[in-house]
Motif scaffolding. Structure first.
Motif, short mmCIF file in Angstrom:
data_model
loop_
_atom_site.label_atom_id
_atom_site.label_comp_id
_atom_site.label_asym_id
_atom_site.label_seq_id
_atom_site.Cartn_x
_atom_site.Cartn_y
_atom_site.Cartn_z
N ALA A 36 31.96 36.19 48.66
CA ALA A 36 31.44 35.30 49.68
C ALA A 36 30.37 35.96 50.55
N PHE A 37 30.53 37.24 50.90
CA PHE A 37 29.65 37.86 51.87
C PHE A 37 28.86 39.05 51.34
N GLY A 38 29.14 39.48 50.12
CA GLY A 38 28.46 40.63 49.55
C GLY A 38 28.95 41.97 50.08
N TRP A 39 30.12 41.99 50.69
CA TRP A 39 30.69 43.24 51.19
C TRP A 39 30.97 44.17 50.03
N LYS A 40 30.82 45.44 50.25
CA LYS A 40 31.06 46.44 49.21
C LYS A 40 32.31 47.25 49.56
N LEU A 41 33.47 46.62 49.55
CA LEU A 41 34.72 47.33 49.78
C LEU A 41 35.10 48.09 48.51
N PRO A 42 35.73 49.25 48.65
CA PRO A 42 36.15 49.99 47.45
C PRO A 42 37.13 49.16 46.62
N GLN A 43 36.89 49.07 45.34
CA GLN A 43 37.76 48.31 44.46
C GLN A 43 38.91 49.20 43.98
N LEU A 44 40.08 48.61 43.86
CA LEU A 44 41.21 49.32 43.29
C LEU A 44 41.01 49.40 41.77
N ARG A 45 41.19 50.55 41.23
CA ARG A 45 41.07 50.73 39.79
C ARG A 45 42.47 50.73 39.19
N LEU A 46 42.78 49.70 38.46
CA LEU A 46 44.10 49.58 37.83
C LEU A 46 43.94 49.88 36.34
N SER A 47 44.33 51.07 35.97
CA SER A 47 44.21 51.46 34.57
C SER A 47 45.31 50.80 33.75
N PRO A 48 45.12 50.68 32.46
CA PRO A 48 46.17 50.13 31.61
C PRO A 48 47.48 50.91 31.71
N LYS A 49 47.40 52.23 31.87
CA LYS A 49 48.62 53.03 32.01
C LYS A 49 49.35 52.69 33.31
N LEU A 50 48.61 52.49 34.39
CA LEU A 50 49.23 52.13 35.66
C LEU A 50 49.89 50.75 35.57
N LEU A 51 49.21 49.81 34.95
CA LEU A 51 49.80 48.47 34.77
C LEU A 51 51.04 48.54 33.89
N ALA A 52 50.99 49.32 32.83
CA ALA A 52 52.15 49.47 31.95
C ALA A 52 53.31 50.12 32.71
N PHE A 53 53.01 51.11 33.55
CA PHE A 53 54.05 51.74 34.36
C PHE A 53 54.68 50.73 35.31
#
Length: 162
Positions: free
Chosen positions: A121-138
């Motif tokens: 909506a506003f073009g803010w550049k907040l740090p994105q969470l990186r969810l790796s496949p290993k983290l999701l599997a865990f």
């Protein structure tokens, strides 16, 4: 000489009228409409949770869990609505008792929404969470283990049986 192992060139499928219409409508929508629509869905879900008062309802009353109703066992999502209800009332220990992993995931889900909505909506550049496949599997594995442990019929696991 021709190459027998050459890959065929992909061909774009013809665009039909429905696709052209949806592309035209989507190109004219404001950027903020997606985050507002998602926020409306979240608000509707929270409103329903507040209206239904799941903390005082049994397995056979609204909202119901079909797995709990038919088998008597807690499914992976059982207690999530009650945990949300307790979180909305500020009772974190009761929310964690009903669904510990839901309570753990809520801050991350809120941040993911705020980062996405701010970017969209506003073009803010907040740090994105990186969810790796290993983290999701865990996380999914921990959720499965939690589901099994909460259905064991002896202490201390009976504390999480809702």
């Amino acid at each position: 000489m021709t190459d027998a192992h050459a890959y065929p060139v992909p061909v774009e499928p013809p665009v039909d009228r429905v696709t052209r219409l949806s592309d035209r409508v989507l190109s004219r929508m404001p950027r903020w409409l997606g985050p507002v629509a998602v926020l409306g869905c979240i608000g509707g879900a929270l409103g329903y949770t507040m209206w239904s008062t799941p903390a005082s309802s049994g397995a056979d009353s609204i909202p119901t869990c079909l797995v709990k109703l038919t088998t008597g066992l807690d499914c992976p999502g059982c207690g999530g609505t009650r945990a949300a209800w307790y979180l909305l009332h500020g009772d974190i220990p009761a929310a964690a008792r009903h669904h510990l992993l839901f309570v753990f995931a809520v801050p991350f889900l809120l941040y993911l929404y705020v980062a996405w909505a701010g970017q969209t909506a506003f073009g803010w550049k907040l740090p994105q969470l990186r969810l790796s496949p290993k983290l999701l599997a865990f996380f999914l594995g921990a959720w499965g283990i939690f589901m099994v442990l909460r259905n064991l019929p002896w202490a201390p696991f009976t504390y999480y049986f809702v």
